[in-house]
Design a protein around this motif. Structure first.
Motif, short mmCIF file in Angstrom:
data_model
loop_
_atom_site.label_atom_id
_atom_site.label_comp_id
_atom_site.label_asym_id
_atom_site.label_seq_id
_atom_site.Cartn_x
_atom_site.Cartn_y
_atom_site.Cartn_z
N LEU A 124 0.81 -1.22 0.00
CA LEU A 124 0.00 0.00 0.00
C LEU A 124 0.84 1.27 0.00
O LEU A 124 0.34 2.35 -0.31
N LYS A 125 2.12 1.16 0.33
CA LYS A 125 2.98 2.34 0.25
C LYS A 125 3.33 2.69 -1.19
O LYS A 125 3.83 3.79 -1.47
N LEU A 126 3.06 1.77 -2.11
CA LEU A 126 3.33 2.04 -3.53
C LEU A 126 2.25 2.96 -4.09
O LEU A 126 1.06 2.77 -3.80
N PRO A 127 2.60 3.93 -4.90
CA PRO A 127 1.61 4.91 -5.38
C PRO A 127 0.48 4.30 -6.19
O PRO A 127 -0.62 4.86 -6.22
N ASN A 128 0.72 3.17 -6.86
CA ASN A 128 -0.30 2.61 -7.74
C ASN A 128 -1.09 1.46 -7.12
O ASN A 128 -1.83 0.77 -7.82
N VAL A 129 -0.95 1.23 -5.81
CA VAL A 129 -1.64 0.13 -5.15
C VAL A 129 -2.67 0.69 -4.17
O VAL A 129 -2.36 1.53 -3.32
N HIS A 130 -3.90 0.18 -4.28
CA HIS A 130 -5.03 0.67 -3.49
C HIS A 130 -5.72 -0.50 -2.79
O HIS A 130 -5.21 -1.62 -2.82
N LEU A 131 -6.87 -0.26 -2.16
CA LEU A 131 -7.48 -1.25 -1.28
C LEU A 131 -8.95 -1.47 -1.62
O LEU A 131 -9.66 -0.54 -2.03
N GLY A 132 -9.41 -2.72 -1.46
CA GLY A 132 -10.82 -3.06 -1.56
C GLY A 132 -11.23 -3.89 -0.35
O GLY A 132 -10.46 -4.73 0.13
N ILE A 133 -12.44 -3.65 0.17
CA ILE A 133 -12.94 -4.44 1.30
C ILE A 133 -14.34 -4.94 0.96
O ILE A 133 -15.19 -4.19 0.51
N ASP A 134 -14.55 -6.25 1.17
CA ASP A 134 -15.78 -6.89 0.74
C ASP A 134 -16.65 -7.21 1.96
O ASP A 134 -16.38 -8.16 2.70
N ALA A 135 -17.72 -6.42 2.12
CA ALA A 135 -18.60 -6.59 3.27
C ALA A 135 -19.32 -7.94 3.26
O ALA A 135 -19.68 -8.46 4.32
N GLU A 136 -19.53 -8.51 2.08
CA GLU A 136 -20.25 -9.78 1.98
C GLU A 136 -19.62 -10.85 2.86
O GLU A 136 -20.32 -11.71 3.43
N PHE A 137 -18.29 -10.83 2.99
CA PHE A 137 -17.58 -11.89 3.70
C PHE A 137 -17.01 -11.44 5.04
O PHE A 137 -16.12 -12.09 5.58
N ALA A 138 -17.50 -10.33 5.58
CA ALA A 138 -17.06 -9.84 6.88
C ALA A 138 -18.07 -10.31 7.93
O ALA A 138 -19.16 -9.74 8.08
N MET A 139 -17.72 -11.36 8.67
CA MET A 139 -18.69 -12.06 9.50
C MET A 139 -18.67 -11.65 10.97
O MET A 139 -19.40 -12.22 11.79
N LYS A 140 -17.83 -10.69 11.34
CA LYS A 140 -17.67 -10.32 12.75
C LYS A 140 -17.25 -11.55 13.55
O LYS A 140 -16.39 -12.31 13.14
N SER A 141 -17.90 -11.82 14.69
CA SER A 141 -17.46 -12.92 15.55
C SER A 141 -18.25 -14.20 15.33
O SER A 141 -17.98 -15.21 15.98
N ASN A 142 -19.23 -14.18 14.44
CA ASN A 142 -20.00 -15.40 14.19
C ASN A 142 -20.42 -15.43 12.72
O ASN A 142 -20.16 -14.51 11.96
N GLY A 143 -21.04 -16.51 12.33
CA GLY A 143 -21.43 -16.67 10.94
C GLY A 143 -20.34 -17.31 10.12
O GLY A 143 -19.15 -17.25 10.45
N VAL A 144 -20.76 -17.93 9.03
CA VAL A 144 -19.84 -18.61 8.13
C VAL A 144 -19.94 -17.97 6.75
O VAL A 144 -21.04 -17.84 6.21
N PRO A 145 -18.83 -17.56 6.16
CA PRO A 145 -18.88 -16.96 4.83
C PRO A 145 -19.58 -17.88 3.83
O PRO A 145 -19.35 -19.09 3.81
N GLY A 146 -20.43 -17.29 3.01
CA GLY A 146 -21.17 -18.06 2.02
C GLY A 146 -22.52 -18.54 2.50
O GLY A 146 -23.39 -18.87 1.68
N ARG A 147 -22.73 -18.59 3.81
CA ARG A 147 -24.03 -19.02 4.35
C ARG A 147 -24.94 -17.84 4.64
O ARG A 147 -26.16 -17.98 4.69
N ARG A 148 -24.35 -16.70 4.91
CA ARG A 148 -25.12 -15.47 5.03
C ARG A 148 -24.24 -14.30 4.63
O ARG A 148 -23.02 -14.44 4.52
N VAL A 149 -24.86 -13.17 4.39
CA VAL A 149 -24.14 -11.98 3.95
C VAL A 149 -23.63 -11.21 5.16
O VAL A 149 -24.38 -10.95 6.10
N GLY A 150 -22.36 -10.85 5.14
CA GLY A 150 -21.76 -10.11 6.23
C GLY A 150 -22.01 -8.61 6.15
O GLY A 150 -22.85 -8.14 5.37
N SER A 151 -21.25 -7.84 6.92
CA SER A 151 -21.46 -6.39 6.93
C SER A 151 -20.24 -5.66 7.46
O SER A 151 -19.40 -6.21 8.18
N TYR A 152 -20.17 -4.38 7.09
CA TYR A 152 -19.23 -3.43 7.67
C TYR A 152 -20.01 -2.24 8.20
O TYR A 152 -21.00 -1.81 7.58
#
Length: 267
Positions: A124-152
């Motif tokens: 990320l310190k490189l000028p041409n590199v950026h970031l993406g975050i996918d809320a679908e797979f953010a399960m917090k402390s429970n849940g299994v990816p693919g079985r329900r939709v996560g959140s941010y």
């Protein structure tokens, strides 16, 4: 909206990104084709967008998943798999060949952004590199990816952008981009609390697949009605034509959306 700093990509350009992982043929176009074939397909999409909207220059991009959600707990019960640095390095090498930018995407499972983002600092310190975050797979402390939709929550997004801002300050580089995937109401909470700053630019990205009507309605309901800064729209080469009568949206179709997306992702 903060005034763009020198070197900012948006709103002067439209980003056309290929998404996936070079180790998988099932996660997107980035790994489905051999590199030279994939480069040619990207050139084709870039040309189509330049023709559809000559007033907006196109910035090609590669959007690579470097942390993938898993259906099993794995090490540390995190339900995620970290790619080796070799994956990011390979895609960054491709970007150098195509004068492209790179997005490193996170599907964190039960991990946290605080655990996953700092380890990406060498990239990320490189000028041409950026970031993406996918809320679908953010399960917090429970849940299994693919079985329900996560959140941010806005607080999660604000952590990500604060880290990107620190990269800009520390390394004296142009503003960073953050792509936030979204296709349901609950995927992003408290959007009004998302903070803006000229050191980064946020794209709320409509990540749903289906027929054109569904995709347009999703964009209006969750991107247009809950605005943050810039907007994105996703095209699925396979899922968007899964059923009879469905077809992939052309650039001219996407440009009819309001606001016009400045980040387009192909999977």
């Amino acid at each position: 909206m903060p005034k763009a700093l020198p070197g900012a990509i948006l709103p002067e350009k439209r980003i056309i990104a290929f998404y996936g992982n070079p180790l998988s043929k099932r996660m997107g176009i980035l790994g489905e084709l051999e590199p030279e074939q994939m480069f040619a397909q990207l050139d084709k999409e870039v040309a189509a967008w330049e023709k559809a909207d000559p007033s907006t220059p196109v910035q090609p991009a590669f959007h690579v998943i470097v942390v993938t959600a898993q259906g099993q707990p794995g090490k540390g019960d995190k339900y995620r798999l970290r790619m080796s640095d070799h994956v990011a390095e390979k895609v960054i090498g491709w970007a150098e060949q195509k004068d492209a930018i790179v997005f490193l995407d996170l599907q964190i499972g039960r991990s946290t952004l605080q655990e996953e983002i700092p380890r990406l600092e060498p990239f990320l310190k490189l000028p041409n590199v950026h970031l993406g975050i996918d809320a679908e797979f953010a399960m917090k402390s429970n849940g299994v990816p693919g079985r329900r939709v996560g959140s941010y929550d806005a607080a999660d997004i604000n952590y990500a952008t604060s880290f990107l801002a620190s990269m800009v300050d520390k390394y004296q580089i142009p503003p960073k981009l953050l792509i936030v995937h979204r296709f349901t109401q609950r995927m992003i909470t408290n959007y009004k609390n998302i903070k803006l700053d000229p050191r980064y630019q946020i794209v709320m990205h409509m990540d749903g697949w289906g027929n054109q009507t569904l995709k347009k309605d999703t964009y209006r309901a969750y991107i247009q009605k809950e605005p943050v800064q810039y907007t994105g729209f996703k095209i699925f080469y396979k899922n968007d034509k899964r059923k009879p009568g469905w077809r992939i949206m052309a650039p001219e179709d996407v440009l009819k959306l309001n606001p016009k997306p400045l980040y387009i992702q192909y999977q």
